[in-house]
Motif scaffolding. Sequence first.
Motif, PDB file in Angstrom:
ATOM      1  N   VAL A   1       0.845  -1.187   0.000  1.00 25.45           N
ATOM      2  CA  VAL A   1       0.000   0.000   0.000  1.00 25.45           C
ATOM      3  C   VAL A   1       0.883   1.240   0.000  1.00 25.45           C
ATOM      4  CG1 VAL A   1      -1.847  -1.182   1.274  1.00 25.45           C
ATOM      5  CG2 VAL A   1      -0.106   0.126   2.534  1.00 25.45           C
ATOM      6  N   ARG A   2       0.267   2.388  -0.207  1.00 28.89           N
ATOM      7  CA  ARG A   2       0.970   3.671  -0.100  1.00 28.89           C
ATOM      8  C   ARG A   2       0.851   4.145   1.349  1.00 28.89           C
ATOM      9  NH1 ARG A   2      -1.011   9.130  -3.327  1.00 28.89           N
ATOM     10  NH2 ARG A   2       0.351  10.633  -2.255  1.00 28.89           N
ATOM     11  N   VAL A   3       1.924   4.054   2.098  1.00 32.39           N
ATOM     12  CA  VAL A   3       1.911   4.443   3.508  1.00 32.39           C
ATOM     13  C   VAL A   3       2.004   5.960   3.614  1.00 32.39           C
ATOM     14  CG1 VAL A   3       3.123   4.300   5.710  1.00 32.39           C
ATOM     15  CG2 VAL A   3       2.914   2.261   4.264  1.00 32.39           C
ATOM     16  N   LEU A   4       1.047   6.546   4.314  1.00 34.82           N
ATOM     17  CA  LEU A   4       0.990   7.997   4.470  1.00 34.82           C
ATOM     18  C   LEU A   4       1.499   8.476   5.826  1.00 34.82           C
ATOM     19  CD1 LEU A   4      -2.553   8.608   2.925  1.00 34.82           C
ATOM     20  CD2 LEU A   4      -0.330   8.723   1.781  1.00 34.82           C
ATOM     21  N   ALA A   5       1.344   7.653   6.851  1.00 37.61           N
ATOM     22  CA  ALA A   5       1.783   8.063   8.191  1.00 37.61           C
ATOM     23  C   ALA A   5       2.081   6.824   9.019  1.00 37.61           C
ATOM     24  CB  ALA A   5       0.720   8.919   8.876  1.00 37.61           C
ATOM     25  N   THR A   6       3.026   6.974   9.956  1.00 41.55           N
ATOM     26  CA  THR A   6       3.447   5.874  10.813  1.00 41.55           C
ATOM     27  C   THR A   6       3.456   6.330  12.264  1.00 41.55           C
ATOM     28  OG1 THR A   6       5.799   6.433  10.664  1.00 41.55           O
ATOM     29  CG2 THR A   6       4.916   4.958   8.967  1.00 41.55           C
ATOM     30  N   ALA A   7       3.548   5.366  13.166  1.00 36.61           N
ATOM     31  CA  ALA A   7       3.639   5.659  14.594  1.00 36.61           C
ATOM     32  C   ALA A   7       5.094   5.777  15.014  1.00 36.61           C
ATOM     33  CB  ALA A   7       2.963   4.561  15.401  1.00 36.61           C
ATOM     34  N   ASP A   8       5.397   6.774  15.835  1.00 36.27           N
ATOM     35  CA  ASP A   8       6.716   6.890  16.451  1.00 36.27           C
ATOM     36  C   ASP A   8       6.620   6.219  17.818  1.00 36.27           C
ATOM     37  OD1 ASP A   8       9.071   7.539  17.705  1.00 36.27           O
ATOM     38  OD2 ASP A   8       9.039   9.655  17.126  1.00 36.27           O
TER      39      ASP A   8
END
Length: 222
Positions: free
Chosen positions: A154-161
């Motif tokens: 998929v196109r990842v737009l945001a991740t968790a820090d």
Amino acid sequence: MTSEQLVVFTRTAGFRHDSIPEGIAAFRDLGAEQGRPVLATEDPAELAAALPGSAAVVFLSTTGEVLTDAARDALRAHQEAGGGFLGVHSASGTEYDWPWYGELVGARFDGHPALQPGVVRVADHDHPATAHLPHRWTFTDEWYHFTASPSGRVRVLATADESTYTGGRMGEDHPLVWCHEHTGGRAFYTALGHTAEAYTDPDFRAHLRGALAWVTEAAGKA
């Protein structure tokens, strides 16, 4: 402006989020901004009847096995016809026994730590759902884990820090928000949206607005 409706599906067969009414209210507002009537339902028969010709369907904090065979067929036909799908929060904890749905939403929910503030890292600002956000966005949520990362599919737009909160266990590869093309239509998922307060937060409301615009193509190609 268009009259193609937006369907918001909120049936739960497991945990039920107290924030569902606020989420429905938010999508009624967002639908009105696009000139779309909004149908909110928990009835899979009503869902199946409403999907043909609808611009998009939102699975808003659904949980468990919530679809009949007819509703499954209607959802697949909706996507094949170019309809949009927007999964919010526990939409990833839904229909575990239907592989096609797992591919549509992108990943399967696998628990979460306690509700707490943390930082969302925006990986892609070239999308209407994230264009307005800072590179590091402080937010309070449950920081969902998934059985496997959807990165690469998929196109990842945001991740968790995970360094900014307690209880993370996916490491550096911890997507929270993504999108992709699936079975002829657009699909978007955000793991955020646990609290009622989120749906009146301007940044989160704009996040949902951009997601809805993308799955309905109101923002054009993103």
